[in-house]
Design an enzyme around this catalytic site. Structure first.
Site, PDB file in Angstrom:
ATOM      1  N   ASP A 147      -0.193   5.060   0.951  1.00 18.12           N
ATOM      2  CA  ASP A 147      -0.433   6.033   2.013  1.00 18.12           C
ATOM      3  C   ASP A 147      -0.368   5.392   3.395  1.00 18.12           C
ATOM      4  O   ASP A 147      -1.019   4.375   3.651  1.00 18.12           O
ATOM      5  CB  ASP A 147      -1.796   6.690   1.814  1.00 18.12           C
ATOM      6  CG  ASP A 147      -1.866   7.458   0.512  1.00 18.12           C
ATOM      7  OD1 ASP A 147      -1.498   8.641   0.512  1.00 18.12           O
ATOM      8  OD2 ASP A 147      -2.271   6.866  -0.509  1.00 18.12           O
ATOM      9  N   ASP A 205       0.858  -1.165   0.000  1.00 17.72           N
ATOM     10  CA  ASP A 205       0.000   0.000   0.000  1.00 17.72           C
ATOM     11  C   ASP A 205       0.911   1.237   0.000  1.00 17.72           C
ATOM     12  O   ASP A 205       2.096   1.136   0.343  1.00 17.72           O
ATOM     13  CB  ASP A 205      -0.885  -0.030   1.253  1.00 17.72           C
ATOM     14  CG  ASP A 205      -1.692   1.221   1.429  1.00 17.72           C
ATOM     15  OD1 ASP A 205      -2.364   1.639   0.474  1.00 17.72           O
ATOM     16  OD2 ASP A 205      -1.649   1.806   2.533  1.00 17.72           O
TER      17      ASP A 205
END
Length: 279
Positions: free
Chosen positions: A80, A78
């Site tokens: 963020d 991922d």
């Protein structure tokens, strides 16, 4: 199983005996001053280990003996609050005075309280309508920082023969720049619509939600000719749960409780390079 205990600081010698006793383990090996490996640990003792490590700001993981990083073929991340320390959409919103409002929606979404990620993202992006696209450059250049240990982890993964995938519910503006900067192999994210130099408040194309993240991991593994059991996934929010369920090793990084509970391993204190010390 091997019990691997890690700390962001040198592990005090006073922790060794209690950990061995709680783990009902055998031989110990200090990998370095911040990592202790206990062989023949009983996973049934996890609740006691969990309580001890939480009290003393330690991270722990049960790992199969003999497993090596090179046994895997892909690390999927991922973006963020995982590969980077910020939530890009929150920082973009700061440029139009709406950071608090957007951050509240982001937090609720990542905790799993908002079940429809598409609606959550659409609502947040709509608030950015009319913002000058130069705000994106400001966020990337002035606010975006890699998470601790990110570059070390990526360099070691590449050296071990793993390919890298950045798959994000965030935006291609940032993933593509990180791909170039870090030499990543694959990326997938959402595209912000920009017309006449301003954000329209819309995203174009398919929204990268939890199921799309999982599908992207599957498709990337197919492209590489490996089973998903040979992939590692790192994430922090509820929209990472489906891709984490697909892979052989899932790592919750500074994650929300729902993600920590589902992952094989949780890093609450150490950096992303903690992945390397599991093996």
């Amino acid at each position: 199983m091997n019990l691997v205990v890690q700390s962001s600081e040198p592990i005090a010698a006073a922790h060794v005996k209690p950990l061995v006793a709680l783990a009902r383990g055998g031989q110990t090996h200090c990998v370095d001053e911040r990592v202790l490996r206990i062989a023949d640990a009983d996973p049934a003792q996890r609740p006691d280990i969990e309580a001890y490590c939480a009290t003393h700001a330690l991270d722990y993981a049960y790992m199969p003996p003999g497993q090596a990083l090179r046994d895997f073929g892909l690390v999927a991340m991922d973006m963020d609050s995982t590969l980077i320390t910020i939530e890009c959409i929150d920082e973009i919103a700061d440029f139009c005075g709406l950071k608090a409002e957007v951050s509240a929606i982001t937090e609720a979404s990542m905790r799993g309280e908002l079940k429809n990620f598409n609606e959550s993202l659409t609502a947040r992006v709509a608030l950015l309508k009319g913002l000058d696209a130069s705000a994106l450059e400001h966020v990337f250049n002035e606010r975006l920082r890699l998470s601790p240990g990110a570059e070390t982890m990526l360099a070691a993964a590449k050296a071990a023969g793993l390919r890298t995938l950045l798959v994000s519910g965030g935006f291609t503006f940032f993933t593509e720049r990180l791909k170039a900067q870090l030499g990543l192999d694959f990326t997938r994210a959402n595209t912000l619509e920009i017309v006449d130099g301003k954000l329209t408040g819309k995203v174009t194309g398919e929204i990268v939600n939890a199921s799309v993240k999982a599908r992207t991991v599957r498709e990337t593994c197919e492209k590489l000719g490996i089973p998903t059991s040979r992939a590692i996934a790192l994430g922090d929010g509820s929209n990472d749960l489906e891709m984490m369920a697909e892979v052989g090793l899932s790592v919750a990084f500074r994650a929300k409780p729902v993600v920590r509970a589902a992952a094989n391993v949780a890093f609450n204190h150490v950096g992303l390079d903690g992945l390397l010390r599991l093996f």
